[in-house]
Each structure stands twice: as C-alpha cells, then as structure tokens.
Design an enzyme around this catalytic site. Structure first.
Site, short mmCIF file in Angstrom:
data_model
loop_
_atom_site.label_atom_id
_atom_site.label_comp_id
_atom_site.label_asym_id
_atom_site.label_seq_id
_atom_site.Cartn_x
_atom_site.Cartn_y
_atom_site.Cartn_z
N LYS A 64 26.97 28.41 -6.45
CA LYS A 64 26.20 28.21 -5.22
C LYS A 64 26.12 29.52 -4.40
O LYS A 64 26.86 30.48 -4.69
CB LYS A 64 26.84 27.08 -4.40
N TYR A 105 18.94 17.27 -5.69
CA TYR A 105 19.83 16.46 -4.85
C TYR A 105 19.18 15.15 -4.38
O TYR A 105 19.64 14.55 -3.41
CB TYR A 105 20.33 17.30 -3.66
N ASN A 142 31.13 24.61 -1.22
CA ASN A 142 32.21 24.38 -2.20
C ASN A 142 31.95 25.07 -3.53
O ASN A 142 32.42 24.65 -4.57
CB ASN A 142 32.46 22.89 -2.38
N HIS A 172 28.35 23.72 -8.50
CA HIS A 172 27.83 22.40 -8.89
C HIS A 172 28.00 22.26 -10.39
O HIS A 172 27.82 23.24 -11.14
CB HIS A 172 26.34 22.27 -8.55
N GLU A 231 18.97 17.98 -15.05
CA GLU A 231 19.22 19.23 -14.33
C GLU A 231 18.92 20.46 -15.20
O GLU A 231 18.39 21.46 -14.70
CB GLU A 231 20.67 19.25 -13.82
#
Ligand code: IDP
Length: 151
Positions: free
Chosen positions: A9, A49, A112, A115, A126
């Site tokens: 990320k 998402y 965080n 992913h 994805e």
C-alpha cells in the site's frame, strides 16, 4: 500452483519497505509472477474494495489507496493465499502479532501496509483487476524441487 494478489500500500512505498516486504515472500518460497509500481485509478480502487462500500472507512480507504504509488505483486505457490495472509498478520497493525508484516512494521489500523487476497474467488477477481494476462509470467524457479521436497 495457486496465485494471489498482494498490494504494498502507499504507506509501505512511502516508508521504503518495498524491498523488505517483498523479500519476506521471496524467502518463504512464494514465487513472483507479476510485479509493478502503479498509482491506482479511483475506479479500480472502488471495484477492489466494493465489498466494503457503505462502511464508515470506505471513502477514506479509497482516498488512501489512490493518493500515491503502490506495488502490486502476483505471487504463486502451493496454498499461496493462506500463506500470504498468515505472513501479513491481523488487519490492524495494533493487533497484529510480532513476526508478521503488519505486526513488525506498523501500528495503524487503516495504514496497514499490505493487502492480500482472502479467497481463491477474490484472488481471481483482483489479479484480473490489476494485471493484464501478458503481465503475468510463467517460469519455473530452478530451486523449486528443494522448496517443495520433490527431489
Ligand atoms: P484485510 O485487509 O486484512 O483483508 P479488510 O477487513 O478486508 O481487512 O479491510 C480492508 C482494509 O480496510 C484494511 O486493510 C484497512 O486498510 C481498512 N480498514 C478495515 N477496517 C477498518 C477500520 O475499522 N478503520 C479504518 N480502516 C479499516
């Protein structure tokens, strides 16, 4: 071999953790079959998402994921999805166990670092969102027989 989609990320890229995190997957024996630096278009982040649409953190999450470049990785291996998820650790950095990527490198809940697809269905969707077919390589690591005790 199962494939999974990993995203390092924007916080992982900004903090200079591309190499460290990618290296963990390589050392574990997960094979890199796709890899690129990109800025995620809003429409792709929204599709990615979509299951979280309507939740209080959704808008902020899409903003975060599109604000600066990410690295997308396609990893292959036996049980690659479950193995990568275990290596990532619990969703929130504050709760993730030491020894996991989120546990070792972060404390934030939203930022965080990483992913990873959470099911074979999600991985297929994805991988299709982030990679064109010709961006994925098929190759056999010479060390594979030693990684999977096939000698
Ligand atoms: P996962 O990334 O471990 O699969 P999900 O529940 O699918 O976790 O959530 C997707 C992402 O949304 C998380 O990685 C995190 O960045 C963000 N997120 C989830 N829950 C919250 C929250 O309660 N507050 C802020 N961000 C959240």
């Amino acid at each position: 071999m199962e494939k999974t989609l990993i995203i390092l990320k924007p916080d992982a890229v900004q903090r200079g953790l591309i190499g460290e995190i990618t290296s963990r997957f390589e050392k574990k024996g997960l094979q890199i079959v796709g890899m690129k630096l990109m800025t995620i278009p809003a429409s792709i982040a929204e599709q990615h998402y979509a299951p979280h649409k309507g939740k209080p953190f959704y808008e902020g999450l899409v903003r975060f994921m599109t604000c600066s470049p990410v690295v997308v990785l396609a990893l292959a291996g036996k049980d690659a999805i479950v193995i990568a998820r275990k290596m990532m650790g619990a969703t929130f950095g504050s709760k993730a166990e030491p020894g996991t990527i989120r546990g070792d490198y972060g404390v934030s809940n939203a930022y965080n670092l990483i992913h990873g697809s959470d099911s074979p269905e999600a991985a297929t969707k994805e991988l299709g969102l982030f990679f064109k077919a010709d961006e994925l390589q098929t190759w056999k690591p010479t060390i594979q027989e030693w990684v999977y005790d096939m000698t």
